[in-house]
Write a protein that holds these residues in place. Structure first.
Motif, PDB file in Angstrom:
ATOM      1  N   GLY A  27       0.776  -1.233   0.000  1.00 37.73           N
ATOM      2  CA  GLY A  27       0.000   0.000   0.000  1.00 37.73           C
ATOM      3  C   GLY A  27       0.807   1.282   0.000  1.00 37.73           C
ATOM      4  O   GLY A  27       0.480   2.228  -0.710  1.00 37.73           O
ATOM      5  N   MET A  28       1.857   1.337   0.817  1.00 33.07           N
ATOM      6  CA  MET A  28       2.590   2.604   0.955  1.00 33.07           C
ATOM      7  C   MET A  28       3.246   3.084  -0.340  1.00 33.07           C
ATOM      8  O   MET A  28       3.179   4.286  -0.631  1.00 33.07           O
ATOM      9  CB  MET A  28       3.620   2.505   2.082  1.00 33.07           C
ATOM     10  N   PRO A  29       3.864   2.210  -1.140  1.00 36.00           N
ATOM     11  CA  PRO A  29       4.396   2.722  -2.410  1.00 36.00           C
ATOM     12  C   PRO A  29       3.306   3.315  -3.311  1.00 36.00           C
ATOM     13  O   PRO A  29       3.537   4.319  -3.985  1.00 36.00           O
ATOM     14  CB  PRO A  29       5.030   1.489  -3.060  1.00 36.00           C
ATOM     15  N   LEU A  30       2.122   2.720  -3.307  1.00 39.69           N
ATOM     16  CA  LEU A  30       1.021   3.275  -4.102  1.00 39.69           C
ATOM     17  C   LEU A  30       0.584   4.631  -3.569  1.00 39.69           C
ATOM     18  O   LEU A  30       0.353   5.570  -4.338  1.00 39.69           O
ATOM     19  CB  LEU A  30      -0.166   2.317  -4.106  1.00 39.69           C
ATOM     20  N   VAL A  31       0.492   4.739  -2.254  1.00 41.88           N
ATOM     21  CA  VAL A  31       0.090   6.013  -1.641  1.00 41.88           C
ATOM     22  C   VAL A  31       1.116   7.095  -1.964  1.00 41.88           C
ATOM     23  O   VAL A  31       0.753   8.216  -2.340  1.00 41.88           O
ATOM     24  CB  VAL A  31      -0.103   5.852  -0.118  1.00 41.88           C
ATOM     25  N   TRP A  32       2.393   6.778  -1.812  1.00 45.82           N
ATOM     26  CA  TRP A  32       3.445   7.761  -2.106  1.00 45.82           C
ATOM     27  C   TRP A  32       3.439   8.156  -3.579  1.00 45.82           C
ATOM     28  O   TRP A  32       3.688   9.307  -3.929  1.00 45.82           O
ATOM     29  CB  TRP A  32       4.819   7.254  -1.693  1.00 45.82           C
ATOM     30  N   THR A  33       3.153   7.202  -4.451  1.00 49.57           N
ATOM     31  CA  THR A  33       3.074   7.520  -5.878  1.00 49.57           C
ATOM     32  C   THR A  33       1.926   8.473  -6.151  1.00 49.57           C
ATOM     33  O   THR A  33       2.071   9.456  -6.891  1.00 49.57           O
ATOM     34  CB  THR A  33       2.904   6.230  -6.696  1.00 49.57           C
ATOM     35  N   VAL A  34       0.768   8.208  -5.546  1.00 49.86           N
ATOM     36  CA  VAL A  34      -0.388   9.102  -5.715  1.00 49.86           C
ATOM     37  C   VAL A  34      -0.056  10.498  -5.206  1.00 49.86           C
ATOM     38  O   VAL A  34      -0.340  11.507  -5.871  1.00 49.86           O
ATOM     39  CB  VAL A  34      -1.638   8.531  -4.999  1.00 49.86           C
ATOM     40  N   VAL A  35       0.562  10.580  -4.031  1.00 53.87           N
ATOM     41  CA  VAL A  35       0.911  11.884  -3.447  1.00 53.87           C
ATOM     42  C   VAL A  35       1.866  12.645  -4.366  1.00 53.87           C
ATOM     43  O   VAL A  35       1.651  13.830  -4.663  1.00 53.87           O
ATOM     44  CB  VAL A  35       1.515  11.712  -2.039  1.00 53.87           C
ATOM     45  N   HIS A  36       2.902  11.971  -4.826  1.00 50.33           N
ATOM     46  CA  HIS A  36       3.889  12.652  -5.682  1.00 50.33           C
ATOM     47  C   HIS A  36       3.287  13.078  -7.019  1.00 50.33           C
ATOM     48  O   HIS A  36       3.556  14.185  -7.499  1.00 50.33           O
ATOM     49  CB  HIS A  36       5.115  11.765  -5.900  1.00 50.33           C
ATOM     50  N   LEU A  37       2.487  12.215  -7.628  1.00 50.14           N
ATOM     51  CA  LEU A  37       1.872  12.600  -8.900  1.00 50.14           C
ATOM     52  C   LEU A  37       0.875  13.742  -8.728  1.00 50.14           C
ATOM     53  O   LEU A  37       0.766  14.612  -9.591  1.00 50.14           O
ATOM     54  CB  LEU A  37       1.196  11.397  -9.555  1.00 50.14           C
ATOM     55  N   CYS A  38       0.178  13.769  -7.614  1.00 47.96           N
ATOM     56  CA  CYS A  38      -0.744  14.886  -7.359  1.00 47.96           C
ATOM     57  C   CYS A  38       0.016  16.191  -7.128  1.00 47.96           C
ATOM     58  O   CYS A  38      -0.402  17.251  -7.598  1.00 47.96           O
ATOM     59  CB  CYS A  38      -1.660  14.568  -6.186  1.00 47.96           C
ATOM     60  N   LEU A  39       1.152  16.117  -6.426  1.00 40.54           N
ATOM     61  CA  LEU A  39       1.979  17.321  -6.257  1.00 40.54           C
ATOM     62  C   LEU A  39       2.501  17.821  -7.595  1.00 40.54           C
ATOM     63  O   LEU A  39       2.468  19.025  -7.884  1.00 40.54           O
ATOM     64  CB  LEU A  39       3.151  17.036  -5.315  1.00 40.54           C
ATOM     65  N   LEU A  40       2.988  16.909  -8.423  1.00 39.71           N
ATOM     66  CA  LEU A  40       3.466  17.304  -9.749  1.00 39.71           C
ATOM     67  C   LEU A  40       2.333  17.869 -10.596  1.00 39.71           C
ATOM     68  O   LEU A  40       2.524  18.837 -11.344  1.00 39.71           O
ATOM     69  CB  LEU A  40       4.115  16.111 -10.451  1.00 39.71           C
ATOM     70  N   THR A  41       1.158  17.276 -10.489  1.00 39.70           N
ATOM     71  CA  THR A  41      -0.003  17.787 -11.219  1.00 39.70           C
ATOM     72  C   THR A  41      -0.340  19.206 -10.772  1.00 39.70           C
ATOM     73  O   THR A  41      -0.609  20.077 -11.604  1.00 39.70           O
ATOM     74  CB  THR A  41      -1.221  16.857 -11.017  1.00 39.70           C
ATOM     75  N   ALA A  42      -0.321  19.436  -9.466  1.00 45.84           N
ATOM     76  CA  ALA A  42      -0.628  20.780  -8.955  1.00 45.84           C
ATOM     77  C   ALA A  42       0.363  21.806  -9.495  1.00 45.84           C
ATOM     78  O   ALA A  42      -0.031  22.884  -9.950  1.00 45.84           O
ATOM     79  CB  ALA A  42      -0.616  20.780  -7.430  1.00 45.84           C
ATOM     80  N   VAL A  43       1.636  21.471  -9.480  1.00 49.82           N
ATOM     81  CA  VAL A  43       2.662  22.416  -9.936  1.00 49.82           C
ATOM     82  C   VAL A  43       2.558  22.656 -11.435  1.00 49.82           C
ATOM     83  O   VAL A  43       2.455  23.795 -11.890  1.00 49.82           O
ATOM     84  CB  VAL A  43       4.072  21.911  -9.563  1.00 49.82           C
TER      85      VAL A  43
END
Length: 104
Positions: A27-43
């Motif tokens: 689960g944690m690698p998936l969660v971290w991937t979602v978080v990072h992709l959402c941050l990149l999307t925001a920027v």
């Protein structure tokens, strides 16, 4: 149909189809991937919208923004973060099965 309705429908179908594979992944690698992709999307969405590379129809979006990116844009990042590991796992499993058949 607004973008959020379409995005939620696609995410629900993706999660339903992917659930058997997702529950076997960590689960944690998936969660971290979602978080990072959402941050990149925001920027990067904020930068692209600021540069007038694309414009959203105000009638099709909720009007909720994270930085300068509409909330609906984050569904694509979530779908990619969930869908790609599932595809990788399923296709890898099929490839190993085909290799095992060929060796036998």
């Amino acid at each position: 149909m607004t973008n959020i309705v379409l995005n939620v429908a696609v995410l629900v179908v993706l999660l339903a189809v992917s659930f058997p594979t997702l529950r076997r992944l960590r689960g944690m690698p998936l969660v971290w991937t979602v978080v990072h992709l959402c941050l990149l999307t925001a920027v990067f969405d904020t930068l692209m919208i600021g540069a007038d590379l694309y414009v959203f129809d105000p009638d099709k979006i909720l009007g909720v923004y994270v930085w300068g990116a509409p909330l609906e844009d984050f569904a694509y990042a979530i779908a990619a973060a969930v869908g790609m590991p599932v595809l990788w796992t399923v296709l890898g499993r099929r490839r190993r099965a085909a290799a095992a058949e060929g060796a036998a």
